[in-house]
Design an enzyme around this catalytic site. Structure first.
Site, PDB file in Angstrom:
ATOM      1  N   LYS A 121       0.865  -1.180   0.000  1.00 39.32           N
ATOM      2  CA  LYS A 121       0.000   0.000   0.000  1.00 39.32           C
ATOM      3  C   LYS A 121       0.908   1.238   0.000  1.00 39.32           C
ATOM      4  O   LYS A 121       1.963   1.233   0.649  1.00 39.32           O
ATOM      5  CB  LYS A 121      -0.883  -0.025   1.262  1.00 39.32           C
ATOM      6  CG  LYS A 121      -1.944   1.075   1.332  1.00 39.32           C
ATOM      7  CD  LYS A 121      -2.795   0.922   2.602  1.00 39.32           C
ATOM      8  CE  LYS A 121      -3.883   1.994   2.687  1.00 39.32           C
ATOM      9  NZ  LYS A 121      -4.713   1.847   3.911  1.00 39.32           N
ATOM     10  N   SER A 161      -9.695   2.135   3.030  1.00 35.37           N
ATOM     11  CA  SER A 161      -8.780   2.834   2.171  1.00 35.37           C
ATOM     12  C   SER A 161      -7.809   1.947   1.396  1.00 35.37           C
ATOM     13  O   SER A 161      -7.242   2.389   0.401  1.00 35.37           O
ATOM     14  CB  SER A 161      -7.967   3.825   3.012  1.00 35.37           C
ATOM     15  OG  SER A 161      -7.155   3.126   3.933  1.00 35.37           O
ATOM     16  N   SER A 202     -10.064  -0.292   7.105  1.00 36.50           N
ATOM     17  CA  SER A 202      -9.432  -0.131   5.788  1.00 36.50           C
ATOM     18  C   SER A 202      -8.767  -1.363   5.212  1.00 36.50           C
ATOM     19  O   SER A 202      -8.334  -1.352   4.057  1.00 36.50           O
ATOM     20  CB  SER A 202      -8.413   1.010   5.835  1.00 36.50           C
ATOM     21  OG  SER A 202      -9.074   2.249   5.871  1.00 36.50           O
TER      22      SER A 202
END
Lengths: 484, 95, 477
Positions: free
Chosen positions: A76, A151, A175
């Protein structure tokens, strides 16, 4: 090759049937082919990936390889990666080449996992749809009209579409779990303190926790084993010597007490999602688990509490983005104040600005007690609910999100409706507990996840339950037709 | 709760984020919506509840007082917008 | 009607650690810009603080010295504001739960003792520095100092004059150095005093205060407070109001000036730092520090008077710094502990005078305590006279070795052989018949003249006691 399980890949790598260079190239080719439409990567790092793949192959040949050596990974874009742009999907960090590695990145480099690139996300991890990215929204591989969740939406999408075999994510209010549910993959947020936060761009420090995003629970256990571990550079890092998150995978579920809170099946839950979740719980019951009614009475207070506390911490954590030492700086600032206010107004997107502003307001003179302190008290009440519930059961099960993935653009105009959709995941972060999402079915061709939450340090148990469930089901093996 | 221009300006100053005149109404409306969400907390009875700052009941670990960092200023300043002679540059600070 | 002055001080003491409060960067003074500012000090993305253990023991030391409460559970909070020398946009500090709680410090002004309350002392990180004049219209930021550990020591508003304020500041300055927690260097900013000054009618509530900042000597602190008191009284007596503000002292013109006043009060939005956990101090931690506590100045002074028979004045001078007291005690111990007054005199007159002239501190003294003690021992055993000792002292100052080396190489040994002295006496008397006659006629002052001549003839080396004794015998005989 992307249809192989990690276990199969690892066996073939160790047997010399395939090389890490071949495997890595295969994924890079798929990224080149498919990521244009998905927009799941912010940065692809082919040179770094191939260089690391070569080193992994040497280790595979000289016998120093581990289980995951040579298996590529996507990080990420919140994990600082030395020499690679680490943007947090923000214009603010569009030019930021991190000068150091996050602890998680270091750990996986040590294992020898080639880095394919950095995945797209909601800007600074603030969001539940990956739409607030400066680089545009990521699309859900199951349905391009749908969001992948957020997210960690990019991470979930690359696993679902076979653009990476394994990925890292972070979970501050859901997330990892919510995008895992929306994309039909497995994701676990461990107990707060299990994975070092060093080098993870902070959103809300007392909530942020990194975890693995993979196809199966078994794979998540292996990746978590590599990511977790004590790090003296993070004051909140826990010493959990000898923890092996894969140790309990094969335990039978006989006698497991599963708590089902009535509050998690109330108003607002899509009936079709409810059916998927109840069916999944029934499958676990079939394997010998016992269902217990539990109550989490303060569930509804979790969302407002979280949306005070996380933005309050964020308002302070993001003050360092001031255009002085790194990040975006406005053109020709006329004075110091202009440098700050314009650099930040230009560098941050709308949702990030909103959370910084609301967080600053919640801490400001006259509102501290009514907002911040009150929210901290509710945080304890939410935690105490779980403590009481776990006196009656081993784990709690329910939905991850009230609906399957919603459409891109559907909620962007109404931030609070997006916040309210986090109602099942947020309580877990308030308490700092481990939580897992496992694929459990589909509603209108969009995946649905089962949420499993346990007491502190029960990751191995959660992964065990998910693994046993995945022995009896094949939801986690399914892939969108166009990416097979 | 509904925020006005004055509050938005105050918050903008606290947050050091410029809000253009044309944006004030929208910012005020969206922040007000969030404050409505906060208002749901009011009804909760929190008497006698200790605030919880942290999920874990841990105490601070201490670091040994030994120098472990070396001079990295060239690498660290490679990502800086403006530097000169090892210093970060900002518009004149008035003291 | 009279005015009552009310002063409270906030003292920032940099702690003498090796590294910063939250990172492993050196805190050494004077490095090239930003060479001691690591990614943590710079507040780079993803960087996290870990607390330096050394600051805990130093805080406990201060607490014990001030008889203060110790925060068994102290909490770091963030003080949020934007400034270029504050890289994270917040200063990590302590507010609600400081590490040191209420305590006291006794001061003395013009022979009158007074107890000043210490409200608290809390740990926090120092900020960086702005550098001007590199490029037009720009300031440069050096973050080497950012993250240096500070104890901010806050007094009660208990001081009623500039003299009391300075006495308190000096006493605290002496104390932190004795405790070995701060080097006290005011020029380098290791010890910074901010004064909150207000005036009121006796019995009235506290008046509006102003804060005097960035004054780096005690003398200027006193003058600045004096000026500020006079200014406030003048403003109030002419019907004006005091504005709460920060004022800077202009030493060249001996006035205080308002800093650019901020439009509104700051709203610092303190909240517990989520990257740090509560700091817990156990009774064992406290006892371990107590066992290592040095003797404090007041106790030392009392002991010098009681044990060594020194005057209050001498005891006060010798305990003026921990280094000086240690030097004195080393000299005294090496001379067998007999003659405290003689040791004290040598240190307070000859040595201190020489150090002052050379601009050196006691720790930089060219004469070690061992060497000075060696010289005093030779006076005590009559090897040299006090007068010869001055020559030995000068030679030791110039680095010519120990007293014994110098006495041997310069042949400074005292003549104590009575035969040799007798010969000298006879020679001088024989050469001065007129003066002998005068003495015998009753001019007793001639005795001094003879002694002078005899000492001169001996090159200053004759034992003066023996010279006197033999001379009187010869003249009387």
């Amino acid at each position: 090759m992307h249809n192989l399980t990690i276990k199969q890949m690892s066996e073939k790598l160790h047997a010399g049937e395939i090389t890490s260079v071949q495997l890595t190239q295969h994924y890079l080719d798929r990224i080149a082919k498919y990521d244009g439409e998905l927009n799941a990567y912010v940065t692809v790092t082919p040179e770094l990936a191939m260089e690391m793949a070569k080193q992994a192959d040497e280790r595979l040949q000289n016998g120093t390889a581990e289980l995951l050596t040579g298996i590529p990974v996507a990080h990420k874009d919140i994990f600082c990666t030395d020499g690679v742009k680490t943007s947090c999907s923000s214009k603010m960090l569009d030019n930021f080449i991190a000068p150091y590695d996050a602890h998680v990145v270091t750990q996986l480099k040590k294992v020898g996992m080639p880095i394919l690139g950095k995945t797209n996300m909601d800007e600074f991890a603030m969001g539940s749809s990956s739409e607030s990215s400066y680089y545009g929204p990521t699309r859900n591989p199951w349905d391009h009209q749908a969001v992948p969740g957020g997210s960690s939406g990019g991470a979930a999408a690359v696993i679902a579409a076979g653009l990476a075999p394994m990925a890292t994510g972070t979970d501050t209010g859901g997330s990892i779990r919510q995008p895992a549910a929306f994309c039909g993959i497995t994701g676990i947020k461990p107990t707060y303190g299990t994975v070092s936060r060093f080098g993870i761009v902070a959103y809300a420090s007392s909530f942020d926790q990194a975890g693995p995003m993979t196809r199966s629970a078994e794979e998540a256990a292996w990746l978590l084993n590599a990511m977790a571990g004590f790090d003296e550079r993070d004051s909140t890092s826990l010493q959990r010597d000898g923890a092996d998150y894969a140790a309990e995978l094969n335990q039978p579920l006989n006698g497991l007490k599963v708590g089902v809170p009535a509050e998690y099946f109330g108003e607002g839950l899509d009936p079709q999602v409810e059916k998927v979740v109840r069916d999944a719980i029934a499958e676990i019951q079939k394997q010998g688990a016992e269902i217990v009614e539990v109550s989490l009475p303060n569930k509804d207070l979790a969302v407002p509490s979280y949306y005070v506390l996380a933005p309050a911490e964020a308002s302070s954590n993001l003050s360092r983005f001031d255009g002085v030492r790194f990040g975006h700086r406005c053109e020709k600032p006329k004075d110091l104040q202009d440098l700050y206010t314009r650099s930040r107004a230009e560098g941050f997107g709308a949702e990030v600005k909103r959370r910084i502003m609301v967080g600053a307001y919640a801490l400001s003179a006259g509102f501290y007690d009514a907002y911040y302190l009150k929210a901290q008290k509710l945080r304890r009440m939410v935690r105490d609910d779980f403590t009481r519930a776990f006196e009656q059961c081993d784990v709690i099960m329910g939905p991850v999100a009230p609906t399957p993935a919603f459409n891109i653009g559907e909620k962007t105009d109404d931030p609070t409706s997006m916040y309210l959709a986090d109602l099942y995941t947020i309580p877990v972060n308030l308490a700092g507990l481990p939580g897992l999402s496992v694929p459990a079915g589909f509603v209108n061709n969009r995946p649905v996840g089962l949420h499993i939450v346990g007491p502190y340090f029960s990751e191995a148990k959660l992964l065990n339950i998910a693994h046993q469930y995945q022995q009896a089901t094949d939801w986690h093996k399914q892939m969108p037709a166009q990416y097979q | 709760m509904s925020l006005g221009k004055t509050e938005v300006e105050y918050i903008s100053r606290l947050a050091a984020i410029a809000v253009q005149d044309g944006e004030v109404d929208e910012v005020a409306a969206k922040l007000s919506n969030i404050l409505d969400l906060f208002a749901q907390m009011e009804a909760a009875d929190t008497q006698g509840v200790e605030p919880m700052a942290h999920p874990l009941d841990q105490v601070q670990r201490l670091r040994r007082d030994v120098i472990s960092e070396t001079d990295q200023h060239e690498k660290l300043q490679s990502v800086a917008p403006a530097t000169s002679e090892g210093l970060y540059l900002v518009p004149q600070v008035i003291e | 009607m009279s005015w009552e002055v009310v002063i409270g001080l906030e003292i920032h003491a940099q702690l003498t650690t090796n590294t910063k409060i939250f990172s492993g960067s050196s805190i050494a003074y004077g490095a090239q810009p930003n060479t001691q500012a690591c990614s943590i000090d710079l507040g780079m993305p993803g960087m996290l603080p870990v607390l330096n253990e050394a600051v805990i023991g130093k805080s406990i030391r201060l607490a014990l010295a001030l008889n203060a409460e110790i925060g068994k559970k102290s909490v770091f909070e963030r003080k949020n504001y934007f400034y270029p020398d504050l890289p994270k946009g917040y200063q990590t500090s302590q507010l609600q739960y400081p590490i040191v709680g209420k305590g006291t410090l006794e001061i003395e002004v013009d022979g009158v003792k007074k107890i000043i309350g210490v409200t608290r002392a809390h740990l926090e990180e120092d900020a960086g520095k702005s550098v001007h004049g590199i490029l037009p219209g720009m300031s440069g930021i050096d973050l080497n100092r950012a993250g240096t550990p500070l104890l901010e020591i806050v007094s009660e508003p208990d001081m009623r004059s500039a003299k009391e304020a300075v006495a308190y500041a000096r006493k605290m300055h002496e104390l932190v150095q004795y405790l070995g927690i701060c080097d006290g260097n005011m020029q380098e900013g290791s010890f910074r005093v901010d004064s909150n000054v207000s005036v009121r009618r006796p019995g009235a509530p506290l008046g509006t205060r102003t804060e005097l900042k960035n004054i780096n000597s005690f003398r200027f602190i006193e003058k600045a407070i004096e000026f500020e008191i006079a200014r406030q009284i003048e403003v109030l007596e002419s019907g004006g109001k005091i504005v709460q503000e920060t004022r800077l002292y202009d030493a060249d013109n001996d006035v205080t000036r308002s800093m650019r006043s901020k439009e509104e009060a700051n709203d610092y939005r303190y909240f517990p730092c989520p990257d740090l956990l509560p700091v817990v101090i156990t009774d064992e931690d406290i006892e371990a520090v107590r066992a290592q506590m040095p003797e404090l100045p007041d106790a030392k002074r009392a002991r010098y008077v009681a044990e060594f028979g020194l005057s209050d004045y001498d005891a006060g001078v010798l305990t003026g710094s921990r280094e000086l007291a240690e030097y004195f005690e080393a000299v005294l111990a090496a001379t067998g502990g007999k003659d405290a007054k003689v040791c004290a005199n040598w240190i307070m007159s000859d040595l201190s005078g020489a150090l002052n002239r050379a601009g050196l501190s006691i720790s930089q003294s060219p004469i070690s305590a061992q060497h000075l003690a060696g010289m005093i021992a030779r006076i005590q055993d009559n090897t040299i006279s006090g007068k010869l000792a001055k020559q030995v002292f000068d030679a030791m100052w110039s680095g010519e070795g120990s007293a014994d080396d110098i006495i041997a190489s310069k042949g400074l040994k005292q003549i104590t052989d009575s035969g040799a002295i007798e010969a000298l006496v006879e020679e001088v008397l024989a050469n001065n018949p007129a003066q002998v006659e005068a003495y015998k006629a009753g001019q007793e002052k001639m005795l001094g003249y003879f002694v002078g001549q005899i000492m001169k003839a001996s090159g200053g080396q004759a034992n003066p006691g023996q010279v006197n004794q033999i001379l009187k015998a010869k003249l009387g005989g």
